[in-house]
Design an enzyme around this catalytic site. Structure first.
Site, PDB file in Angstrom:
ATOM      1  N   HIS A 145       0.835  -1.215   0.000  1.00 58.34           N
ATOM      2  CA  HIS A 145       0.000   0.000   0.000  1.00 58.34           C
ATOM      3  C   HIS A 145       0.867   1.263   0.000  1.00 58.34           C
ATOM      4  CE1 HIS A 145      -3.387  -2.655   1.257  1.00 58.34           C
ATOM      5  NE2 HIS A 145      -2.435  -3.247   1.959  1.00 58.34           N
ATOM      6  N   SER A 266      14.592  21.640 -16.678  1.00 54.77           N
ATOM      7  CA  SER A 266      13.454  22.515 -16.910  1.00 54.77           C
ATOM      8  C   SER A 266      13.906  23.737 -17.680  1.00 54.77           C
ATOM      9  CB  SER A 266      12.870  22.922 -15.557  1.00 54.77           C
ATOM     10  OG  SER A 266      12.167  24.146 -15.666  1.00 54.77           O
ATOM     11  N   LYS A 272      16.519  21.768 -11.918  1.00 54.26           N
ATOM     12  CA  LYS A 272      15.734  20.544 -12.077  1.00 54.26           C
ATOM     13  C   LYS A 272      16.459  19.407 -12.784  1.00 54.26           C
ATOM     14  CE  LYS A 272      11.477  20.339 -11.746  1.00 54.26           C
ATOM     15  NZ  LYS A 272      10.755  19.444 -10.850  1.00 54.26           N
ATOM     16  N   GLU A 279       9.127   8.674 -17.090  1.00 59.80           N
ATOM     17  CA  GLU A 279       7.755   9.171 -17.261  1.00 59.80           C
ATOM     18  C   GLU A 279       7.202   8.799 -18.629  1.00 59.80           C
ATOM     19  OE1 GLU A 279       7.290  13.332 -15.059  1.00 59.80           O
ATOM     20  OE2 GLU A 279       9.205  13.170 -16.065  1.00 59.80           O
TER      21      GLU A 279
END
Ligand code: ARG
Length: 475
Positions: A145, A266, A272, A279
């Protein structure tokens, strides 16, 4: 092709029915199919040796770029051939149809793709197993979980992903047996009255057998649905790994740092380092599912036998399979180059009272109380603190079970051992468990499997390559 039957076709309609864009995938395969069919026609006396020579000579030099108009590559190749060698080129289509031709082409290209994918999948399994083997002693938190559950090892975690990838390998290898069968000679669907030899063309093209029933042969695309299903399941597995790399590389987790190559920055926030490749693996998983569902929907409820709808399924195959292959390669690179932050992983391994299960288990082993009673006692402790003392334990046990563990041999040492993540892991040495000896055994076993898989691919590829290279020599 349309000749006096239909007359010329207009621009927009031609564009609508054309498969030329997706046919780029099968152009080379189609030339092989032409050649195999011609060899067989010559052997059966259906074209003369002289005609065979002329036609095959005409096929040489034809490729995607030399083709003119036509609603599909099959028509365009035939038109180009006839423009080069004259009417004799029209003999090539004796005893066949574009229906068996296209199904054969798709299978030839798909088997290549699957062989490539099998290699890539095996390489990904290898990357995972190698990283696992380095990390048999790296204690990490295990989750259920997404809550801290019990300590485990990085080896155990990575081998879990590897085993899923091994099953993907098995599924693809299994599908390959049904992909690599020849529909050629089924003609439009009813086979042909010409004395052709289907087994011969199957052999020439490196197929392992026939799709025997000629009606089935031209109308089924289940082999393609199977490859897409395998790809979709594989992507579902990859997306789980991708999701963890994304999560683990956040500063909240901080369990892994991805290699720069697999990240982006970024345009506004100069600090970043984003896990864009992972992704995109997660995102492309959705696109592969889309390809599968599109192909299924197109094939659904089609009456026998060939229907032009089938043309619409094929681009989904190429899209789905190339997205999958790209994702597998990217994941192998990401896994091989990732830096696991073992200090942080080990430090987090006892977080959230993740040793509670072992504390309850130890109480059972040492004090002989039933497991459910121990579970209740430890649960009561967990509600109060993550670092219970023997005194806390005695109090809770007294209240819940009317006994004091310290009076039954459960003292400071026993408590410390139960709360030690490393001890927790070491004890879990049952088959498939996280104990270092067990994950080392599994890693050795999986490495053997990777080598066996490599040999298997070489053998499968060898059979195809030998057939095709002798076919290419036949003039
Ligand atoms: N381009 C077609 C396809 O991909 C080839 C078969 C065409 N057959 C036909 N009867 N129109 O399915």
């Amino acid at each position: 092709l349309r000749g006096e039957r239909l007359g010329e076709i207009s621009g927009e309609v031609l564009e609508f029915i054309s498969s030329r864009e997706a046919d780029r995938w099968i152009c080379e395969a189609d030339l092989l199919v032409d050649r195999a069919h011609l060899v067989m026609l010559k052997e059966r006396g259906l074209v003369s040796p002289q005609e065979f020579k002329e036609i095959v000579a005409g096929l040489e030099g034809i490729d995607e770029d030399s083709l003119g108009e036509g609603e599909d590559v099959h028509e365009a190749i035939e038109a180009e051939l006839i423009s080069k060698v004259g009417a004799v080129g029209g003999r090539m289509h004796t005893g066949r149809s574009r229906n068996d031709e296209v199904a054969t082409c798709i299978r030839i290209v798909l088997r290549e793709e699957v062989l490539g994918l099998l290699t890539e999948v095996n390489d990904l399994a290898k990357a995972l197993v190698e990283r696992a083997a380095e990390n048999a002693d790296t204690i990490i938190p295990g989750f259920t979980h997404l809550q801290h559950a019990q300590p485990t090892t990085l080896a155990h975690h990575l081998l879990a992903h590897a085993d899923a990838i091994f099953r993907d390998f098995e599924r693809l290898r299994d599908s390959y047996q049904r992909i690599n069968r020849s529909p050629l000679g089924a003609a439009a669907f009813a086979s042909t009255g010409f004395d052709i030899d289907r087994k011969r063309t199957a052999e020439l093209l490196g197929f392992d057998g026939l799709v025997e029933n000629s009606m089935d042969a031209v109308s089924t695309r289940d082999f393609l649905l199977e490859a897409l299903s395998d790809s979709a399941i594989l992507m579902a597995n990859l997306s789980r790994l991708a999701e963890e790399l994304i999560l683990w590389s956040t500063s909240e987790f901080g369990y892994v740092e991805l290699d720069d190559l697999f990240t982006s920055t970024s345009s506004i926030m100069p600090q970043k380092k984003n896990p864009d490749t992972a992704e995109l693996v997660r995102g492309k998983t959705g696109s592969v599912f889309g390809s599968l569902v599109a192909a299924l929907a197109i094939c659904k409820a089609l009456p026998m036998s060939y229907n032009r709808d089938l043309q619409e399924a094929t681009p989904n195959l190429w899209r789905g399979i190339s997205l999958t292959r790209g994702a597998v390669r990217i994941m192998a690179g990401s896994v091989s180059s990732a830096k696991f932050k073992t200090d942080r992983l080990e430090a987090a391994s006892g977080a959230g009272f993740s040793t509670a299960t072992e504390l309850a288990d130890s109480l059972v082993r040492i004090t002989k109380i039933p497991f459910r009673t121990a579970h209740q006692i430890v649960g009561a402790l967990a509600a109060k603190s993550e670092t219970p003392t023997v005194r806390d334990l005695d109090e809770a046990a007294e209240r819940i079970a009317g006994m004091r563990p310290s009076e039954r041999g459960f003292g400071e040492d026993e408590l410390a051992a139960a709360l030690d993540p490393e001890e927790n892991v070491a004890m879990r040495s049952r088959t498939g468990g996280p104990a270092p000896a067990e994950t080392r055994r599994m890693a050795v076993d999986r490495k053997k499997r990777i080598e066996e898989n490599e040999r298997l691919i070489v053998e499968m590829r060898g059979r195809v390559d030998r057939a095709l290279s002798s076919l290419r020599e036949m003039r």
